[in-house]
Design a protein around this motif. Sequence first.
Motif, mmCIF file in Angstrom:
data_model
loop_
_atom_site.group_PDB
_atom_site.id
_atom_site.type_symbol
_atom_site.label_atom_id
_atom_site.label_comp_id
_atom_site.label_asym_id
_atom_site.label_seq_id
_atom_site.Cartn_x
_atom_site.Cartn_y
_atom_site.Cartn_z
ATOM 1 N N TYR A 42 48.607 -13.807 -37.945
ATOM 2 C CA TYR A 42 49.121 -15.039 -37.348
ATOM 3 C C TYR A 42 47.993 -15.724 -36.584
ATOM 4 O O TYR A 42 47.309 -15.108 -35.767
ATOM 5 N N HIS A 43 47.817 -17.011 -36.832
ATOM 6 C CA HIS A 43 46.713 -17.740 -36.220
ATOM 7 C C HIS A 43 47.054 -18.152 -34.792
ATOM 8 O O HIS A 43 48.176 -18.578 -34.503
ATOM 9 N N TYR A 44 46.066 -18.022 -33.902
ATOM 10 C CA TYR A 44 46.220 -18.431 -32.510
ATOM 11 C C TYR A 44 45.581 -19.796 -32.333
ATOM 12 O O TYR A 44 44.398 -19.977 -32.633
ATOM 13 N N LYS B 118 47.716 -22.725 -27.108
ATOM 14 C CA LYS B 118 47.819 -21.342 -26.633
ATOM 15 C C LYS B 118 49.072 -20.668 -27.182
ATOM 16 O O LYS B 118 49.755 -19.926 -26.471
ATOM 17 N N LYS B 119 49.359 -20.955 -28.440
ATOM 18 C CA LYS B 119 50.522 -20.370 -29.099
ATOM 19 C C LYS B 119 50.133 -19.840 -30.482
ATOM 20 O O LYS B 119 49.205 -20.340 -31.111
ATOM 21 N N TYR B 120 50.873 -18.816 -30.912
ATOM 22 C CA TYR B 120 50.745 -18.324 -32.275
ATOM 23 C C TYR B 120 51.714 -19.082 -33.169
ATOM 24 O O TYR B 120 52.749 -19.572 -32.712
ATOM 25 N N SER B 121 51.377 -19.151 -34.446
ATOM 26 C CA SER B 121 52.303 -19.725 -35.416
ATOM 27 C C SER B 121 51.993 -19.145 -36.779
ATOM 28 O O SER B 121 50.976 -18.469 -36.979
ATOM 29 N N ALA B 122 52.896 -19.406 -37.733
ATOM 30 C CA ALA B 122 52.688 -18.956 -39.102
ATOM 31 C C ALA B 122 51.756 -19.884 -39.864
ATOM 32 O O ALA B 122 51.372 -19.579 -40.998
ATOM 33 N N ASP B 123 51.384 -21.019 -39.270
ATOM 34 C CA ASP B 123 50.426 -21.913 -39.907
ATOM 35 C C ASP B 123 49.076 -21.213 -40.007
ATOM 36 O O ASP B 123 48.651 -20.520 -39.090
ATOM 37 N N HIS B 124 48.413 -21.402 -41.127
ATOM 38 C CA HIS B 124 47.097 -20.816 -41.381
ATOM 39 C C HIS B 124 47.143 -19.293 -41.336
ATOM 40 O O HIS B 124 46.138 -18.640 -41.038
ATOM 41 N N TYR B 125 48.306 -18.723 -41.635
ATOM 42 C CA TYR B 125 48.436 -17.259 -41.661
ATOM 43 C C TYR B 125 47.552 -16.673 -42.761
ATOM 44 O O TYR B 125 47.454 -17.213 -43.858
#
Length: 394
Positions: free
Chosen positions: A175-177, A182-189
């Motif tokens: 998971y990209h930070y 300052k949040k994680y997301s599934a984008d650019h996983y």
Amino acid sequence: MGKMAAAVASLATLAAEPREDAFRKLFRFYRQSRRGTADLGAVIDFSTAHEAPGPRPGVPKVVRFHLNVASVTEQEACRAGLKPVSQWRAYGLEGYPGFIFIPNPFLPGCQRHWIKQCLKLYSQKPNVCNLDKHMPKEEAQSPWEQSKEFLRSKEVNKRRPRTLLERLRWVTLGYHYNWDSKKYSADHYTPFPSDLAFLSEQVAAACGFQGFRAEAGILNYYRLDSTLGIHVDRSELDHSKPLLSFSFGQSAIFLLGGLKRDEAPTAMFMHSGDIMVMSGFSRLLNHAVPRVLPHPDGECLPRCLETPLPAVLPTNSLLEPCSLEDWQVCAAYLNTARVNMTVRQVLAPGQDFPLEETKRLPMEETKRDITASGLCHLDEQSNPVKRAMLNPDS
């Protein structure tokens, strides 16, 4: 002992002075510290903790931490390049529940696999790194390939431009930070490396955290003039899981503080192969890296990295051979650098990201340099603009 007591007393006085918060004062102190002086007299060295005569005034007491030896078999540990858990030493600190320090539990030569992975494999696309801001993705495809011949060369010109590998500051795995939100997301996983996941899960199990899932990793690449700013790792959605930190290369000073920055931090050395686990109360404490320490003998490697990987590895080993040519590149890099891997579980079982965090961010948002965050970033003392950000009163 007199110098040691004087060092502890001067640090206590420094932290108690008004104007600036206690953590930042000591961060600045250690950033300017010198080896071979009383500056480092209050820094805990866990690699010799078993030889220490007793607690020192003004320094938290080091206590033994009892590992869950039965949770990891000798074969599982060996697969990841680790000694049997029964041979590890593990420590905690009074006043820091949930903090665990394991001085180098790796089998001789096995750190080389993880160092090569950090420099050669994990730095490749599709993993996101700080270089993406400065150049097209295809140019930053493999910092290793574009740097290896320069680093392997015996005639290193110190005035030459830094290679891509030497300009690397961070890489995200899984998971990209996003450094701005300052949040994680599934984008650019990107798929989390299976070998690193296995290593992390064995260490977590040995520390009593069964079921830990390695979902995100941040690799930090430090030069001798790099620092890591004061911050708290609170972006993971599940704080009940530990944060695991693996260090390789030159030694550094790590500062572990309290919930607020007006609490003076405790300083400790991180040597090559050391593992730190932050869990429970210690999971959300302020921490930082103010100093990477040059080797006392000049540009050379820590002694534990002199041993090569075994010529024959077990058939089920996750480790791969490291050729002499590859290790020459790694060694040239680590003569004046260190690498740190932090591995986290972001989500609780069955949990998902909130809807607003799953929306795709514009690509430019993910390309901004980590230094824009002003919270958790690798800084370089040689840059006067960055110095001013870290030290606004100077």
